[in-house]
Design an enzyme around this catalytic site. Structure first.
Site, mmCIF file in Angstrom:
data_model
loop_
_atom_site.group_PDB
_atom_site.id
_atom_site.type_symbol
_atom_site.label_atom_id
_atom_site.label_comp_id
_atom_site.label_asym_id
_atom_site.label_seq_id
_atom_site.Cartn_x
_atom_site.Cartn_y
_atom_site.Cartn_z
ATOM 1 N N GLU A 165 -0.810 -8.713 5.077
ATOM 2 C CA GLU A 165 -0.711 -8.813 6.548
ATOM 3 C C GLU A 165 -2.088 -8.739 7.206
ATOM 4 O OE1 GLU A 165 -0.221 -6.146 4.840
ATOM 5 O OE2 GLU A 165 -0.887 -4.379 5.947
ATOM 6 N N CYS A 203 0.838 -1.205 0.000
ATOM 7 C CA CYS A 203 0.000 0.000 0.000
ATOM 8 C C CYS A 203 0.874 1.257 0.000
ATOM 9 C CB CYS A 203 -0.970 -0.060 1.177
ATOM 10 S SG CYS A 203 -2.365 1.042 0.987
ATOM 11 N N HIS A 239 -3.343 -5.801 1.103
ATOM 12 C CA HIS A 239 -2.636 -5.994 2.378
ATOM 13 C C HIS A 239 -2.556 -7.469 2.777
ATOM 14 C CE1 HIS A 239 -2.465 -1.753 3.818
ATOM 15 N NE2 HIS A 239 -3.465 -1.608 2.966
#
Lengths: 228, 84
Positions: A197, A86, A195
């Site tokens: 994560e 990002c 993302h």
């Protein structure tokens, strides 16, 4: 394997990244502030999402000149894995570690939702745990993820299999060729808008992102076993 | 002392989604004659006079930081002023 999560003023996915590495992946990880002048002892570098320096001027434009960045560039040149997610991707573009630039989303809206990605290249140190063509669910959260590059760069990316992830079905931001993530020529710097994560634990609705981190560790172990 | 005005806009080849939204709005207000709007940034810099050529300095800082030349064009105006 020991990861560095670089923390810029305005990073806000640094804790998610740290948690994914430490608790979901089970590897060593440390926060490294933007003021640091060494990345000695780290095997991989993670640039997290957020709004570094308030996205003033352009996303990533100011972070690119922070103190730690020459070290990030040095790590990239040394062949260490560098992942920008990002805002991290935006910083890698501004730093010239990856080609192209980000525009505002074509809808002009900030978009925060799960997306379906297609793994276009499963033969990278970030994607070797996936299979080619596999579709995975990873969330996006950005206002400027509309990837742009000129025609020549685009054909270079395509010809060399450097488009690693594309949006499958709906493209949330209008990016060129549905690009969600690209890799550098050497194959050790990956930038992506979604993302991973935030998709590293089933509690979060998907753990499809975990394989990305597992891929990095797998590649690192293999190359270190060869060198040992 | 120099007063420098820097204008940064998206390159012609790059679609400007904000500009397109503003054109639509102007059309709906009945300004049908408006053909295009390009939205950009305007910056004012005050720069001390040094031995270095001012154009060289301004071009360098525009290309390094103020504009991203992958998607943006920039132009600037330099005015020499007497320090107060």
């Amino acid at each position: 394997m020991k990861f560095a999560v670089i923390v810029f003023p305005g990073s806000n996915c640094d804790a998610d990244m740290y948690h994914a590495i430490k608790d979901s992946l089970g590897e060593d990880v440390e926060y490294v502030p933007h003021t640091a002048s060494s990345l000695e002892g780290f095997d991989g570098v993670l640039l997290p999402g957020g709004f570094s320096y308030g996205d003033y001027l352009r996303s990533g434009a100011i972070a690119r000149f922070s103190n730690v960045m020459p070290e990030v560039i040095r790590a990239a040149e040394a062949g260490k894995p560098v992942l920008g997610v990002c805002n991290g991707f935006q910083i890698l573009l501004e730093a010239g570690l990856l080609p192209g630039a980000m525009r505002r989303n074509d809808s002009l809206k900030f978009i925060c939702k799960p997306t379906i990605l297609k793994v276009e290249n499963a033969n990278t140190q970030f994607t070797n745990a996936y299979t080619e063509g596999e579709t995975i669910q990873i969330p996006v959260a950005h206002g400027e993820g509309n990837y742009y590059c000129d025609e020549r760069t685009l054909s270079e990316l395509k010809d060399n299999n450097r488009i690693v992830f594309t949006y499958d079905g709906e493209n949330p931001n209008g990016s060129v060729s549905d690009i969600a993530g690209i890799i550098n020529e050497q194959g050790n710097v990956l930038g992506m808008m979604p993302h991973p994560e935030r998709a590293a634990d089933s509690l979060l609705g998907s753990k499809d992102g975990l394989k990305l981190f597992q891929s990095i560790v797998k590649s690192w172990r293999e190359s270190n076993a060869v060198n040992a | 002392m120099y007063k420098v005005k820097v204008y940064v806009t998206l390159r012609e080849s790059v679609l400007d989604p904000q500009g397109s939204a503003v054109v639509h709005s102007l059309h709906s207000m009945n300004y049908k004659e408006v053909q295009e709007v390009r939205i950009g940034k305007y910056m004012e810099l005050t720069i001390e006079k040094t031995s270095r050529d001012i154009d060289e300095t301004v071009k360098e800082l525009c290309e390094k930081l103020l504009a991203n030349t992958v998607i943006e064009d920039y132009r600037y105006e330099v005015e020499e002023v007497v320090a107060q």
